[in-house]
Write an enzyme that holds these catalytic residues in place. Structure first.
Site, short mmCIF file in Angstrom:
data_model
loop_
_atom_site.label_atom_id
_atom_site.label_comp_id
_atom_site.label_asym_id
_atom_site.label_seq_id
_atom_site.Cartn_x
_atom_site.Cartn_y
_atom_site.Cartn_z
N SER A 35 6.47 27.97 -26.72
CA SER A 35 5.37 26.98 -26.78
C SER A 35 5.83 25.56 -26.46
O SER A 35 5.06 24.78 -25.90
CB SER A 35 4.76 26.98 -28.18
OG SER A 35 4.48 28.28 -28.62
N TYR A 47 6.01 21.13 -30.34
CA TYR A 47 4.85 21.86 -29.82
C TYR A 47 4.13 21.01 -28.77
O TYR A 47 3.86 19.83 -29.00
CB TYR A 47 3.94 22.16 -31.00
CG TYR A 47 2.77 23.04 -30.72
CD1 TYR A 47 1.49 22.59 -30.91
CD2 TYR A 47 2.94 24.35 -30.28
CE1 TYR A 47 0.39 23.39 -30.67
CE2 TYR A 47 1.86 25.18 -30.04
CZ TYR A 47 0.58 24.68 -30.23
OH TYR A 47 -0.51 25.49 -30.01
N ASP A 56 -4.57 28.40 -21.09
CA ASP A 56 -3.54 27.37 -21.31
C ASP A 56 -3.87 26.12 -20.49
O ASP A 56 -3.69 24.99 -20.94
CB ASP A 56 -2.13 27.90 -20.95
CG ASP A 56 -1.07 27.34 -21.90
OD1 ASP A 56 -0.18 28.09 -22.31
OD2 ASP A 56 -1.13 26.14 -22.22
N HIS A 95 6.04 34.25 -22.45
CA HIS A 95 5.14 33.16 -22.04
C HIS A 95 5.96 31.88 -22.01
O HIS A 95 6.51 31.46 -23.04
CB HIS A 95 4.00 33.06 -23.06
CG HIS A 95 3.07 31.89 -22.88
ND1 HIS A 95 1.89 31.98 -22.21
CD2 HIS A 95 3.18 30.61 -23.32
CE1 HIS A 95 1.27 30.79 -22.26
NE2 HIS A 95 2.02 29.94 -22.93
N HIS A 119 -6.04 23.26 -22.02
CA HIS A 119 -5.43 22.14 -22.75
C HIS A 119 -5.25 20.92 -21.82
O HIS A 119 -5.40 19.79 -22.24
CB HIS A 119 -4.02 22.52 -23.23
CG HIS A 119 -3.95 23.49 -24.36
ND1 HIS A 119 -4.51 23.27 -25.60
CD2 HIS A 119 -3.33 24.69 -24.46
CE1 HIS A 119 -4.23 24.29 -26.41
NE2 HIS A 119 -3.53 25.17 -25.74
N HIS A 178 6.90 27.73 -20.99
CA HIS A 178 6.45 26.38 -20.66
C HIS A 178 7.60 25.67 -19.95
O HIS A 178 8.77 26.04 -20.14
CB HIS A 178 5.99 25.60 -21.90
CG HIS A 178 4.56 25.91 -22.25
ND1 HIS A 178 3.50 25.19 -21.75
CD2 HIS A 178 4.02 26.91 -22.99
CE1 HIS A 178 2.36 25.71 -22.20
NE2 HIS A 178 2.65 26.75 -22.94
C1 LIG Z 1 -2.42 28.03 -28.85
C2 LIG Z 1 -1.28 27.86 -27.90
O1 LIG Z 1 -1.69 27.06 -26.81
C3 LIG Z 1 -0.74 29.19 -27.43
C4 LIG Z 1 0.25 29.00 -26.30
O2 LIG Z 1 -0.08 29.11 -25.14
C5 LIG Z 1 1.61 28.51 -26.63
O3 LIG Z 1 1.95 28.44 -27.82
O4 LIG Z 1 2.34 28.20 -25.64
MN LIG Z 2 1.22 28.08 -23.77
#
Ligand SMILES: C[C@H](O)CC(=O)C(=O)O
Ligand SMILES: [Mn+2]
Length: 337
Positions: free
Chosen positions: A166, A284, A13, A193, A16, A195
């Site tokens: 996400s 996103y 991650d 997960h 990115h 963010h």
């Molecule tokens: C492909 C994405 O980066 C997967 C992820 O870490 C998210 O959706 O958050």
């Molecule tokens: Mn992520």
């Protein structure tokens, strides 16, 4: 309370957030520290998963298979995982990563598209891998839809299914609804997960743990897409304070975050106006850079574009909508495009 298994995804991650520029030496030193700290799983691959180094997802500075090989060679105890997004990765890359010695593959799709993952879960099990499902953009669907999708993944052979925030758009109640529904419905593990776009990555992860999450994610210094993830070192510190002993050495984590990760960050990971507007709109996290460019090009605000993209419930892969929205907003304002 059950002690959840922690996956550190700084080297995936986080990829990115540093324009996919990890070097073999950075991977080696970060894996060494995470491994020595006792982190059980370390995820390594392009931010968009295996084979992500493309014009659409961003080219990697170093071939990811080289980075994965270094990670496998360096880790003494930690398992190495990679992410896999159907349509970006193919069976060929999945086989190559397995040949290099990864132990876990995390198969990520938009949270209503589990049906495209069947062949990859089957292949992962054939290759002897632990297979984890990632339901991306989980805030966009109610718990009952996520349950349907997770049960499909379970039927394909998944060992765990994650609720994936996400966009960093969930609040703790939304996390509890989703994680507890999956815990209730599945006979396999459930993960979360986070963010941090609303500043809730740690709080949401704790909410997931309270509902029985078996697996959780973090990144050193929170290095990840958008406003980043739950900070691994902070997560361990907070869990220690809650007498949840992860068995992970906090001092090593703090040193790694300070001395190995912070120096390679292009800018601090903060909840600034852009990241907050993105999380608030439920967009996103990988859209932001494109939105910033469009905002500048067409003379409209990042927040305005984000708000409209959120209303249209855009998902990964619909980045082309950004231009349409920016042009429409500019026309409405009488800006000549
Ligand atoms: C492909 C994405 O980066 C997967 C992820 O870490 C998210 O959706 O958050
Ligand atoms: Mn992520």
């Amino acid at each position: 309370m059950k002690i959840p298994r922690l996956t550190d995804t700084t080297l995936r991650d986080g990829d990115h957030a540093i324009s996919h520029s990890y070097t073999p030496e950075q991977v080696r030193t970060i894996v060494k520290d995470l491994d020595e700290a006792g982190v059980p799983v370390i995820e390594v691959s392009h931010g968009s998963g295996l084979n992500g180094s493309t014009i659409q997802q961003g080219f990697s500075k170093h071939p990811e298979l080289e980075l994965i090989k270094v990670a496998v060679q360096t880790a003494k105890n930690a398992k190495i995982a990679s992410l896999f997004v159907p349509g970006i990765g193919t069976s060929e890359e999945l086989r190559k990563a397995a040949d290099l010695g990864i132990s876990i593959i995390r198969i990520a799709v938009h949270c209503t598209e589990a049906d495209v993952t069947e062949q990859y879960f089957r292949l992962a099990k054939e290759l002897g891998l632990e297979a984890v499902g990632f339901l991306m953009m989980s805030h966009t669907q109610p718990a009952k839809v996520l349950v349907e999708q997770a049960k499909l993944m379970e039927s394909y052979g998944a060992d765990c299914v994650y609720v994936v925030d996400s966009a960093g758009a969930l609040v703790p109640t939304g996390v509890r609804e989703r994680v507890s529904a999956l815990k209730e419905a599945l006979s396999i593990e459930v993960g979360f997960h986070a963010h941090n776009n609303l500043g809730l990555a740690i709080g949401n992860t704790l909410a997931a743990i309270e509902c029985g999450a078996d697996q959780i994610d973090g990144t050193l210094r929170g290095l990840g897409a958008g406003a980043g993830n739950a900070q691994t070192e902070v997560l361990v510190a907070v869990l220690n304070k809650m007498n949840i002993d992860t068995g992970i050495n906090l001092a090593i984590l703090m040193d790694a975050a300070e001395e190995k990760v912070a120096p390679i960050m292009k800018s601090p990971i903060v909840v600034d106006r852009d990241n907050l507007s993105s999380g608030y709109a439920g967009v996103y996290n990988s859209f932001l850079l494109h939105v910033k460019h469009a905002a500048e090009k067409f003379g409209v605000g990042v927040g305005e574009i984000m708000e409209e993209l959120g209303k249209r419930q855009t998902i990964a892969g619909q980045e082309d909508w950004i231009i349409d929205v920016a042009v429409e907003l500019a026309n409405k304002k009488g800006v000549k495009v």
